[in-house]
Scaffold this active site. Structure first.
Site, short mmCIF file in Angstrom:
data_model
loop_
_atom_site.label_atom_id
_atom_site.label_comp_id
_atom_site.label_asym_id
_atom_site.label_seq_id
_atom_site.Cartn_x
_atom_site.Cartn_y
_atom_site.Cartn_z
N LYS A 157 0.84 -1.21 0.00
CA LYS A 157 0.00 0.00 0.00
C LYS A 157 0.86 1.25 0.00
CE LYS A 157 -1.71 1.59 4.09
NZ LYS A 157 -1.35 2.99 4.38
N ASN A 158 1.88 1.28 0.87
CA ASN A 158 2.64 2.52 1.04
C ASN A 158 3.67 2.76 -0.07
OD1 ASN A 158 1.11 3.14 3.22
ND2 ASN A 158 2.63 2.56 4.76
N ILE A 183 7.60 6.87 17.18
CA ILE A 183 7.24 7.60 15.94
C ILE A 183 5.95 8.41 16.11
CG2 ILE A 183 6.84 7.42 13.43
CD1 ILE A 183 9.60 6.38 14.18
N ASP A 234 4.51 0.47 12.08
CA ASP A 234 3.33 -0.18 11.49
C ASP A 234 3.21 -1.65 11.89
OD1 ASP A 234 2.67 2.19 10.30
OD2 ASP A 234 3.41 1.66 8.31
N ARG A 266 -8.60 -0.65 4.44
CA ARG A 266 -7.72 0.39 3.89
C ARG A 266 -6.38 -0.21 3.47
NH1 ARG A 266 -6.64 5.32 7.44
NH2 ARG A 266 -5.34 5.58 5.60
N CYS A 300 -5.04 12.50 13.08
CA CYS A 300 -5.69 11.23 12.79
C CYS A 300 -5.58 10.36 14.03
CB CYS A 300 -5.08 10.55 11.58
SG CYS A 300 -3.49 9.83 11.89
N ARG A 311 0.33 14.33 13.38
CA ARG A 311 0.86 14.12 12.03
C ARG A 311 0.82 15.38 11.15
NH1 ARG A 311 -1.21 8.56 9.64
NH2 ARG A 311 0.74 8.65 8.50
N1 EPU Z 1 6.37 14.53 11.01
C1 EPU Z 1 6.33 15.86 11.34
N2 EPU Z 1 6.15 16.76 10.31
C2 EPU Z 1 6.01 16.37 9.02
C3 EPU Z 1 6.05 14.99 8.70
C4 EPU Z 1 6.23 14.10 9.73
O1 EPU Z 1 6.46 16.23 12.49
O2 EPU Z 1 5.84 17.24 8.15
C5 EPU Z 1 6.57 13.53 12.07
C6 EPU Z 1 5.35 12.62 12.25
O3 EPU Z 1 4.37 13.19 13.07
C7 EPU Z 1 5.98 11.38 12.83
C8 EPU Z 1 7.34 11.32 12.12
O4 EPU Z 1 7.59 12.65 11.66
O5 EPU Z 1 6.22 11.57 14.20
C9 EPU Z 1 7.43 10.36 10.95
O6 EPU Z 1 6.28 10.49 10.13
P1 EPU Z 1 6.32 10.23 8.56
O7 EPU Z 1 6.19 11.52 7.87
O8 EPU Z 1 7.46 9.36 8.21
O9 EPU Z 1 4.96 9.43 8.35
P2 EPU Z 1 4.06 9.47 7.06
O10 EPU Z 1 4.92 9.68 5.88
O11 EPU Z 1 2.91 10.38 7.27
C10 EPU Z 1 4.24 6.92 6.48
C11 EPU Z 1 3.30 5.78 6.29
C12 EPU Z 1 2.69 5.38 7.62
C13 EPU Z 1 3.83 4.98 8.56
C14 EPU Z 1 4.83 6.13 8.69
C15 EPU Z 1 6.05 5.79 9.52
C16 EPU Z 1 2.52 6.12 4.03
C17 EPU Z 1 1.40 6.47 3.12
N3 EPU Z 1 2.26 6.17 5.34
O12 EPU Z 1 3.48 7.98 7.03
O13 EPU Z 1 1.86 4.25 7.38
O14 EPU Z 1 3.32 4.67 9.84
O15 EPU Z 1 5.30 6.54 7.38
O16 EPU Z 1 6.71 4.70 9.00
O17 EPU Z 1 3.61 5.78 3.59
C18 EPU Z 1 0.10 2.74 7.82
O18 EPU Z 1 0.35 2.19 6.73
O19 EPU Z 1 -0.70 2.23 8.66
C19 EPU Z 1 0.73 4.03 8.13
C20 EPU Z 1 0.25 4.83 9.09
#
Ligand code: EPU
Length: 423
Positions: A22-23, A330, A308, A402, A116, A121
């Protein structure tokens, strides 16, 4: 609305085939916005989230068709730069269209995703990164309005914390920027390597794949290409943990064990029988509903233990003999499964971002009515239900849909007694 019913206590045997990730599918589908022409993507899972991003692409003027697990997306018709609240609120990964829209149209108006179930996030890293490429980002009426006159300009971006979708958004934007962009402290998840391969196939020039420093030499134009989505490491890990918790002997096929270094090490330490090949994992247990050793887990960016798979491992540790410490670094609110696991008899104490799980020492969890709160929390309840004595009813299973393709069929194929029912 449907619920999932599990008659627990049955060992799992046989084999299960893993779908595309998915990701990885979400950013690769978004990347088809970067160039006109027909983009071909293989091994795309048919999930609620992949359908949502395709609806979003349609709202931007693109068309697509699916044949089995192959998607053909026509990037030619792009005629809109706005992603509505209606779509972004159902899936925060919708923000992945920001980078491609800016690169191709110089404008992107995307609803802010908001918080969420697993935490606040924010997307401040994405926006800061775009600003380093010359973009002006205004926040108005719940939308990010990002714009630049002319082409994006290469720049240097440093992430405080490696952000997965932040890195992906910046890569897609920088691919079409003028000059060179350097992303420091980039995320290294395998899904990012999959996106880099697709972008490279489209004509992008990117150095540093799999490292925390990515260099993108912008090009003037990209062309549509053909790519394959990597196997879903989180789905594979979920089934591996499910077999370890319920007991049995099962092959997890069409996966990449190399993408699960930390989970496989934890399962080994827990005393679970483990063999791996190029694209399979075999899990065998000697006792049902019981792991011999207690293991602690701290979630970390890749290649550390994935957040995850935190909820699923917690369900497994309820089947141990001692005290396991699970530290979620995280996301600040990713213990929503704990009260539900407690309803099934689990002994878990939470202190901030740490959960202490006291294994039941040979006693079984007991089936109960529980509620799914987010995608991965839901899969931990499925694992608990498989390992528990009696019937578990999991409501709100749209969360599971999802991210897990055909879960009921896949579990049934492993010998579980599980079905969907109207709530
Ligand atoms: N963060 C910030 N600011 C930002 C972006 C991130 O503070 O602008 C923080 C987040 O709050 C978190 C950390 O940085 O504490 C890492 O978040 P990241 O941005 O890596 O998460 P994401 O890109 O929103 C993806 C996956 C998630 C997975 C996370 C961590 C996708 C579509 N989603 O989310 O997947 O948990 O990386 O590995 O790739 C899931 O599949 O169930 C899922 C939630």
């Amino acid at each position: 609305m449907k619920k999932l019913v599990i008659e627990g206590g049955r060992a799992l045997h046989g084999e299960v085939h893993i779908s595309g990730a998915k990701n990885a599918a979400l950013p690769l589908i978004a990347a088809s916005l970067l160039a006109p022409g027909i983009h071909i993507l293989h091994n795309v899972p048919d999930l609620r989230d992949t359908r949502t991003i395709l609806r979003l692409l349609e709202s931007l003027g693109l068309s697509w068709e699916r044949q089995g697990s192959t998607l053909k997306i026509d990037g030619t018709g792009l005629n809109c730069s706005e992603a509505s609240y209606e779509l972004v609120k159902t899936m925060r990964a919708s923000v992945l269209v920001l980078g491609p829209l800016l690169a191709r149209l110089g404008r992107a108006k995307v609803s802010l995703p908001g918080g969420c179930a697993i935490g606040a996030r924010p997307i401040n890293f994405h926006l800061m990164g775009f600003e380093h490429l010359g973009v002006r980002c205004d926040l108005e009426h719940g939308y990010v309005d990002a714009r630049i006159d002319g082409r994006l300009q290469g720049g240097t971006v440093y992430f405080d914390i490696p952000s997965v979708t932040g890195t992906e958004n910046l890569l897609m934007a920088a691919a079409l920027a003028e000059g060179t962009t350097i992303i420091k402290n980039a995320a290294r998840e395998p899904e990012i390597g999959n996106l880099i391969d697709m972008l490279t196939g489209m004509g992008a020039v990117i150095e540093g794949k799999h490292s925390e420093r990515l260099t993108v030499h912008g090009v003037e134009k990209l062309t549509a290409s053909e790519s394959t989505i990597i196997p879903d490491r989180i789905e594979a890990g979920t089934y591996a943990i499910a077999v370890a918790a319920a007991g049995g002997d099962a092959m997890i096929k069409d996966c990449d064990p190399g993408h699960l270094p930390s989970l496989l090490e934890k399962l080994r330490l827990a005393g679970v029988g483990l063999e791996t090949g190029d694209d399979w994992i075999r899990i065998t247990t000697t006792a049902r509903n019981h792991v011999t050793n207690v293991v602690d887990v701290t979630t970390m960016p890749y290649p550390g233990y994935p957040t995850d798979l935190q909820a699923q491992f917690m369900a497994l540790m309820t089947c141990s003999d001692g005290l396991s410490v699970i530290h979620e670094t995280i996301f600040e609110n990713r213990f929503m499964h704990v009260p539900e696991l407690q309803r099934m008899g689990a002994d878990i104490q939470i202190d901030g971002r740490v959960a202490m799980v006291k294994g039941l020492g040979g006693n079984l969890l007991t089936g109960a009515q529980v509620m799914a709160t987010d995608l991965r929390a839901s899969s931990s309840l499925v694992i608990a239900g498989l390992a528990a004595a009696g019937r578990t009813d999991i409501s709100r299973i749209y969360h599971l849909e999802r991210g897990y393709e055909n879960m009921v069929d896949k579990l049934t194929g492993l010998g579980a007694t599980v079905w969907k029912e109207d709530e």
